[in-house]
Design a protein around this motif. Structure first.
Motif, mmCIF file in Angstrom:
data_model
loop_
_atom_site.group_PDB
_atom_site.id
_atom_site.type_symbol
_atom_site.label_atom_id
_atom_site.label_comp_id
_atom_site.label_asym_id
_atom_site.label_seq_id
_atom_site.Cartn_x
_atom_site.Cartn_y
_atom_site.Cartn_z
ATOM 1 N N LEU A 44 -105.325 -57.045 6.319
ATOM 2 C CA LEU A 44 -105.334 -57.893 5.044
ATOM 3 C C LEU A 44 -103.896 -58.261 4.494
ATOM 4 O O LEU A 44 -103.972 -59.355 4.113
ATOM 5 C CB LEU A 44 -106.018 -56.848 3.966
ATOM 6 N N ALA A 45 -102.772 -57.015 4.546
ATOM 7 C CA ALA A 45 -101.585 -57.673 4.172
ATOM 8 C C ALA A 45 -101.269 -58.637 5.239
ATOM 9 O O ALA A 45 -100.498 -59.738 4.523
ATOM 10 C CB ALA A 45 -100.612 -56.535 4.300
ATOM 11 N N ALA A 46 -101.285 -58.611 6.297
ATOM 12 C CA ALA A 46 -100.802 -59.541 7.247
ATOM 13 C C ALA A 46 -101.529 -60.998 6.995
ATOM 14 O O ALA A 46 -100.613 -61.945 6.985
ATOM 15 C CB ALA A 46 -101.125 -59.269 8.765
ATOM 16 N N LEU A 47 -102.552 -61.121 6.653
ATOM 17 C CA LEU A 47 -103.417 -62.288 6.510
ATOM 18 C C LEU A 47 -102.676 -62.820 5.156
ATOM 19 O O LEU A 47 -102.265 -64.087 5.103
ATOM 20 C CB LEU A 47 -104.790 -62.068 6.386
ATOM 21 N N GLY A 56 -95.142 -57.960 12.376
ATOM 22 C CA GLY A 56 -94.311 -56.753 12.163
ATOM 23 C C GLY A 56 -94.598 -55.861 11.198
ATOM 24 O O GLY A 56 -94.769 -54.647 11.349
ATOM 25 N N ILE A 57 -94.684 -56.496 9.768
ATOM 26 C CA ILE A 57 -95.139 -55.834 8.962
ATOM 27 C C ILE A 57 -96.430 -54.968 8.918
ATOM 28 O O ILE A 57 -96.614 -54.130 8.725
ATOM 29 C CB ILE A 57 -94.749 -56.566 7.446
ATOM 30 N N ALA A 58 -97.201 -55.638 9.432
ATOM 31 C CA ALA A 58 -98.555 -54.946 9.778
ATOM 32 C C ALA A 58 -98.651 -54.016 10.602
ATOM 33 O O ALA A 58 -99.353 -52.989 10.480
ATOM 34 C CB ALA A 58 -99.669 -56.375 10.033
ATOM 35 N N ALA A 59 -97.969 -54.237 11.744
ATOM 36 C CA ALA A 59 -98.011 -53.221 12.790
ATOM 37 C C ALA A 59 -97.503 -51.902 12.414
ATOM 38 O O ALA A 59 -97.798 -50.680 12.673
ATOM 39 C CB ALA A 59 -97.276 -53.762 14.212
ATOM 40 N N LEU A 119 -89.649 -47.319 10.537
ATOM 41 C CA LEU A 119 -89.970 -47.998 11.836
ATOM 42 C C LEU A 119 -89.618 -49.474 11.381
ATOM 43 O O LEU A 119 -88.896 -50.022 12.598
ATOM 44 C CB LEU A 119 -91.400 -48.077 12.003
ATOM 45 N N TYR A 120 -89.789 -49.862 10.386
ATOM 46 C CA TYR A 120 -89.398 -51.242 10.015
ATOM 47 C C TYR A 120 -88.035 -51.558 10.059
ATOM 48 O O TYR A 120 -87.330 -52.582 10.635
ATOM 49 C CB TYR A 120 -89.837 -51.744 8.736
ATOM 50 N N PHE A 121 -87.175 -50.503 9.627
ATOM 51 C CA PHE A 121 -85.687 -50.576 9.688
ATOM 52 C C PHE A 121 -84.979 -50.370 10.794
ATOM 53 O O PHE A 121 -84.062 -51.205 11.434
ATOM 54 C CB PHE A 121 -85.095 -49.394 8.642
ATOM 55 N N TRP A 122 -85.748 -49.777 11.823
ATOM 56 C CA TRP A 122 -85.168 -49.429 13.247
ATOM 57 C C TRP A 122 -85.435 -50.455 14.301
ATOM 58 O O TRP A 122 -84.720 -50.502 15.261
ATOM 59 C CB TRP A 122 -85.469 -48.086 13.542
ATOM 60 N N LEU A 123 -86.768 -50.712 13.870
ATOM 61 C CA LEU A 123 -87.277 -51.798 15.033
ATOM 62 C C LEU A 123 -86.971 -53.145 14.809
ATOM 63 O O LEU A 123 -87.104 -54.023 15.587
ATOM 64 C CB LEU A 123 -88.906 -51.607 15.164
#
Length: 271
Positions: A177-180, A192-195, A267-271
């Motif tokens: 939902l957030a990704a859409l 990436g945010i959704a994952a 995860l978002y920061f490091w990836l």
């Protein structure tokens, strides 16, 4: 005046309508209605329509699932603080971390890392709620996440194949939902945010089970001898059987939400 027309009044009106409908359907207590209205209004003001939509989607799906085969859940509801009407404390346990993330997003000038934390915090509590509401309907005896020994349905820390699948689906639902929404409104890496939101949310729900099986307060009824999460059972005070007396289901849910958000942000920061 612009603030009233564009943020406060629409947020308050929309949140109040949804909360009133939930109260009428007995998904919220009166205190839960007040807390949900305030929470929804503040998130609408600090975030945007997508933040609010994620909050309401979590709330609506959790409310609908709590009604799904409710007769089959009556025994669990009598012993464990997992189903039924949500009060103000349950609303805050599930939504206060999201509110903090929305505030950080607003005051940081819309830094996407806080959007990640927001979505993941709700992915975590959504995963936990879906796992609870559907997992207790499993026809197979659940296992303790720590010992892998059979335990009664509804006991904190119990896991099943159905419940784990529901947790994955719950985390994925919020993240998709957030990704859409992000794909329609921004150029940031919405995939990436959704994952990472889904991953953080699912891990947060697993931590919820671990805490439930270890440090969450569980009480024993002096009348029937059953383990319960409630301080009174059969009209009698229960006795602490394991865990920390102050660390109850709402505290576990709060940690679940916090862990989901923080893990996803890392995860978002490091990836």
């Amino acid at each position: 005046m612009n603030f009233l027309l564009t943020d406060l009044l629409p947020g308050l009106a929309l949140s109040l309508v949804v909360a009133l409908a939930a109260w009428c359907k007995r998904s919220l207590s009166l205190s839960g209605l007040y807390a949900a209205t305030v929470l929804g209004t503040l998130i609408y003001i600090l975030g945007n329509w997508l933040f609010w939509a994620v909050l309401i989607s979590f709330f609506l799906t959790s409310s609908l699932l709590s009604k799904f085969k409710s007769a089959a859940k009556q025994t669990v509801a009598a012993d464990f603080a997992k189903t039924g009407r949500r009060d103000w404390l349950q609303v805050l346990a599930n939504g206060s971390i999201g509110l903090a993330m929305a505030g950080a997003w607003y005051f940081s000038g819309n830094d996407p890392i806080y959007a990640v934390g927001y979505f993941a915090s709700f992915a975590a509590v959504n995963a936990d709620t879906w796992a609870t509401e559907l997992g207790i309907l499993s026809t197979k005896e659940p296992l303790s996440i720590l010992t892998l020994k059979p335990v009664a349905a509804g006991v904190s820390g119990a896991v099943s194949l159905l419940g784990t699948g529901a947790a994955l689906a719950g985390a994925a639902f919020i993240s998709i939902l957030a990704a859409l929404g992000l794909s329609l409104t921004t150029t940031v890496s919405w995939l990436g945010i959704a994952a990472v939101s889904a991953g953080g949310g699912f891990i947060g729900s697993l931590l919820d089970s671990v805490l439930g099986a270890s440090v969450q307060a569980m009480y024993r009824c002096p009348v029937c001898g059953k383990l319960t999460e409630k301080r009174h059972h059969h009209g009698q005070p229960t006795e602490l059987a394991r865990g920390l007396n102050w660390f109850e289901n709402d505290a576990v849910n709060w940690v679940c939400s916090l862990a989901g958000g923080v893990i996803a942000m890392a995860l978002y920061f490091w990836l």
